[in-house]
Write a protein that holds these residues in place. Structure first.
Motif, PDB file in Angstrom:
ATOM      1  N   LEU A 151       0.836  -1.206   0.000  1.00 26.48           N
ATOM      2  CA  LEU A 151       0.000   0.000   0.000  1.00 26.48           C
ATOM      3  C   LEU A 151       0.868   1.252   0.000  1.00 26.48           C
ATOM      4  CD1 LEU A 151      -2.813   1.251   0.151  1.00 26.48           C
ATOM      5  CD2 LEU A 151      -2.708   1.061   2.642  1.00 26.48           C
ATOM      6  N   SER A 152       1.970   1.230   0.775  1.00 28.26           N
ATOM      7  CA  SER A 152       2.860   2.387   0.781  1.00 28.26           C
ATOM      8  C   SER A 152       3.524   2.584  -0.577  1.00 28.26           C
ATOM      9  CB  SER A 152       3.927   2.225   1.870  1.00 28.26           C
ATOM     10  OG  SER A 152       4.809   1.168   1.558  1.00 28.26           O
ATOM     11  N   GLU A 153       3.881   1.469  -1.253  1.00 32.45           N
ATOM     12  CA  GLU A 153       4.457   1.573  -2.591  1.00 32.45           C
ATOM     13  C   GLU A 153       3.470   2.183  -3.576  1.00 32.45           C
ATOM     14  OE1 GLU A 153       8.266   0.484  -1.928  1.00 32.45           O
ATOM     15  OE2 GLU A 153       7.454   0.883  -3.908  1.00 32.45           O
ATOM     16  N   VAL A 154       2.189   1.760  -3.455  1.00 35.62           N
ATOM     17  CA  VAL A 154       1.139   2.290  -4.332  1.00 35.62           C
ATOM     18  C   VAL A 154       1.010   3.799  -4.165  1.00 35.62           C
ATOM     19  CG1 VAL A 154      -1.364   2.362  -4.686  1.00 35.62           C
ATOM     20  CG2 VAL A 154      -0.194   0.175  -4.567  1.00 35.62           C
ATOM     21  N   TYR A 155       0.941   4.275  -2.927  1.00 36.88           N
ATOM     22  CA  TYR A 155       0.740   5.722  -2.723  1.00 36.88           C
ATOM     23  C   TYR A 155       2.001   6.519  -2.990  1.00 36.88           C
ATOM     24  CZ  TYR A 155      -4.079   5.699  -1.412  1.00 36.88           C
ATOM     25  OH  TYR A 155      -5.430   5.618  -1.461  1.00 36.88           O
ATOM     26  N   ARG A 156       3.172   5.906  -2.800  1.00 35.92           N
ATOM     27  CA  ARG A 156       4.398   6.596  -3.193  1.00 35.92           C
ATOM     28  C   ARG A 156       4.393   6.830  -4.701  1.00 35.92           C
ATOM     29  NH1 ARG A 156       7.916   3.237  -1.417  1.00 35.92           N
ATOM     30  NH2 ARG A 156       8.318   4.239   0.569  1.00 35.92           N
ATOM     31  N   TYR A 157       3.952   5.831  -5.439  1.00 39.29           N
ATOM     32  CA  TYR A 157       3.897   5.957  -6.901  1.00 39.29           C
ATOM     33  C   TYR A 157       2.838   6.971  -7.329  1.00 39.29           C
ATOM     34  CZ  TYR A 157       3.930   4.401 -11.764  1.00 39.29           C
ATOM     35  OH  TYR A 157       4.043   4.347 -13.118  1.00 39.29           O
ATOM     36  N   LEU A 158       1.693   6.960  -6.634  1.00 43.19           N
ATOM     37  CA  LEU A 158       0.617   7.892  -6.998  1.00 43.19           C
ATOM     38  C   LEU A 158       1.014   9.340  -6.772  1.00 43.19           C
ATOM     39  CD1 LEU A 158      -2.510   6.055  -5.537  1.00 43.19           C
ATOM     40  CD2 LEU A 158      -1.973   6.390  -7.932  1.00 43.19           C
ATOM     41  N   LEU A 159       1.770   9.609  -5.696  1.00 43.85           N
ATOM     42  CA  LEU A 159       2.091  10.977  -5.318  1.00 43.85           C
ATOM     43  C   LEU A 159       3.329  11.514  -6.029  1.00 43.85           C
ATOM     44  CD1 LEU A 159       1.417  10.748  -1.482  1.00 43.85           C
ATOM     45  CD2 LEU A 159      -0.030  11.800  -3.230  1.00 43.85           C
ATOM     46  N   LYS A 160       4.065  10.638  -6.728  1.00 44.68           N
ATOM     47  CA  LYS A 160       5.270  11.078  -7.406  1.00 44.68           C
ATOM     48  C   LYS A 160       4.907  11.900  -8.638  1.00 44.68           C
ATOM     49  CE  LYS A 160       9.712   9.347  -9.068  1.00 44.68           C
ATOM     50  NZ  LYS A 160      10.524   8.137  -9.310  1.00 44.68           N
ATOM     51  N   GLU A 161       5.542  13.091  -8.748  1.00 48.95           N
ATOM     52  CA  GLU A 161       5.247  13.975  -9.876  1.00 48.95           C
ATOM     53  C   GLU A 161       5.763  13.356 -11.176  1.00 48.95           C
ATOM     54  OE1 GLU A 161       3.106  16.700  -7.811  1.00 48.95           O
ATOM     55  OE2 GLU A 161       3.467  16.661  -9.964  1.00 48.95           O
TER      56      GLU A 161
END
Length: 535
Positions: free
Chosen positions: A389-399
């Motif tokens: 889940l943390s990997e998913v949101y790290r990817y989502l928030l990356k510009e």
């Protein structure tokens, strides 16, 4: 009598004018002292903010590199050494991810048994492989990260290595080399700043970043002629607990040969400390800025005095004209203020809409519910769930530049995302990824979140039960990706169709004038064709 009256009147106006001029210079002197003091304080705040911004950038970048070491450590700890094939495959994949970073010139994995290499994987320039292996063989520290600045073929690298002892007393070594000259070129171009310059060293004082690249890779004693690196690390570690001020020292710069104010700070990368030195020329940056403010203030004050003296000689008609112009100006200012407020409101709504698209509350709600159930059933799986889940949101928030991502990045993200959905639906959903293309195709571009969008649409708009499971297939070809799923629309609500997500993909390809994007329902299957972009 009339002459005497006019003479006294002129003397009165002369006295008033002289008094105003004297009051002006007295006021100018007092105001200048106050503004100078405030300006010096403000410039110091600007300098400190500049130093904090550079620290934040460097800390983020090097921690992003360090995550490959952290991931390797987790892989080794979580996989039993008896499962040698899985251990090697996972470490090799992690090494490939590290090597895909622009500033990492080499990544490597070595397996040792009784002091001899039994297997090795090296990605990077072959002319440095021998030197890297020599340094790896001399490595003594076990089960901990070793970092250092090294020279390979005359080029400076920041090397991070972990040597880990396995259960059968063999050893595995994982590491990578960051090209410091490449990173400095990237950093100095993207984050150039006015007035100051940045130096980064190891805890031992070896230079990692410097505007004069000849310093990179060697120890320079002048960086620490007023305070040692060990004192900096020791004092700043105490300051974090006591919230005291940063370390700043006035010295003569070895680079500019000028008096500069140096701000020292510590960046923690894993268990290692790097020392950040931000330098600002006192006379050029701070004092010159204050002098410029004084000069601007003097000219503005003289202009204001001249304007005031001219106003005294204007007639009532001229005063009336100026008054009307002032009213017109105020009206225009209010109109512009209202227009600007409307623009800000529209812009805020747009930003809010974009943020809601990135952080899907419905997805987060479902995943947290799944995690709540999973925690009581399987602790190990729940830990993996949180990491995914943390990997998913790290990817989502990356510009992302131009909302594009490589096929390789999207596939990796899809695996993390589908893992979360698999926990939720169990065997009711299935994903099959088939790659019929070569390695070059994995580095072509598709829309950011394209694969996740299609999988989410399939889950959202189809019946998913044990009797009617959902099968999703991702077929990677040379010039396109075909995403298909069995078409079984939900019956308990009106079919909304594949709307917002597909509109995003359609508009994306329309912007790049790509006409081969299409969707179709064929033989009870929904298919979407995603063309691959070369740039």
């Amino acid at each position: 009598m009339r002459f005497l009256f006019k003479k006294r009147k002129h003397q009165y106006y002369l006295l008033v004018s002289v008094s105003l001029i004297i009051l002006f210079f007295i006021g100018y002197r007092l105001i200048t002292q106050k503004i100078t003091s405030e300006a010096e304080g403000l410039m110091e705040v600007v300098v400190e903010q500049y130093a904090k911004e550079k620290k934040s950038i460097l800390q983020f970048d090097f921690n992003e590199y360090n995550k490959f070491i952290v991931d390797a450590q987790k892989i080794i700890e979580n996989i039993n050494s008896s499962n040698e094939r899985e251990l090697r495959n996972r470490l090799l994949f992690n090494s490939e991810l590290a090597f895909s970073e622009e500033n990492i010139d080499a990544s490597f994995v070595y397996f040792f048994n009784e002091g001899q290499i039994v297997d090795s994987y090296f990605l990077g320039e072959k002319n440095i492989e021998v030197e890297v292996l020599q340094k790896v063989e001399k490595l003594q520290d076990v089960n901990q990260v070793t970092d250092a600045v090294i020279l390979l073929e005359g080029k400076p690298y920041y090397q991070e290595i972990i040597k880990y002892q396995l259960q059968d007393d063999s050893y595995v070594v994982f590491g990578y080399n960051i090209n410091l000259l490449k990173y400095w070129n990237y950093f100095s171009q993207k984050y150039s700043g006015r007035g100051g310059y940045v130096i980064l060293t190891t805890e031992e004082g070896v230079c990692m970043l410097h505007p004069e690249i000849s310093y990179i890779g060697r120890y320079e004693a002048s960086f620490f002629d007023k305070i040692s690196s060990s004192q900096i690390v020791g004092r700043l570690s105490k300051q974090k607990n006591n919230n005291t001020e940063e370390i700043k020292v006035a010295v003569t710069s070895e680079y500019l040969n000028l008096e500069v104010m140096r701000y020292y700070d510590v960046i923690q990368i894993g268990n290692s400390n790097l020392i950040l030195i931000t330098s600002f020329p006192l006379n050029i940056f701070i004092k010159e800025s204050v002098n410029n403010i004084k000069e601007y203030l003097l000219w503005m004050s003289l202009l204001a005095l001249l304007t005031f003296m001219l106003i005294l000689g204007f007639s009532r008609s001229q005063l009336r004209s100026q008054h009307l112009k002032a009213l017109q100006y105020e009206k225009e200012r209010k109109r512009l203020a209202i227009s600007n407020e409307q623009y800000q409101q529209k812009n805020a709504r747009l930003q809010l809409s974009q943020l809601r698209k990135k952080l899907n509350p419905h997805f987060l709600f479902n995943t947290l519910n799944s995690l709540h159930v999973l925690i009581g059933l399987d602790k190990t799986m729940s830990q993996q769930f949180v990491l995914k889940l943390s990997e998913v949101y790290r990817y989502l928030l990356k510009e992302r530049d131009a909302n594009k991502a490589t096929v390789k990045e999207e596939l990796y993200f899809l695996e993390q995302y589908f893992f979360l959905q698999k926990i939720r639906f169990n065997n009711s959903i299935n994903l099959d990824i088939v790659n019929k293309a070569d390695e070059k195709s994995l580095f072509k571009k598709i829309p950011f979140l394209a694969l996740e969008t299609l999988v989410e649409n399939a889950i959202k708009h189809n019946e998913i039960t044990k009797k009617t499971p959902l099968f999703i297939k991702v077929l990677i070809e040379e010039d396109q990706i075909v995403v298909s799923n069995n078409y079984n629309p939900r019956k308990n609500k009106k079919e909304t169709g594949y709307g917002i997500g597909l509109s995003y993909l359609k508009d994306f390809y329309a912007f790049y004038r790509v006409t081969t994007f299409k969707t179709e329902v064929f033989e009870e299957s929904f298919k979407c064709y995603l063309p691959l972009l070369s740039k």
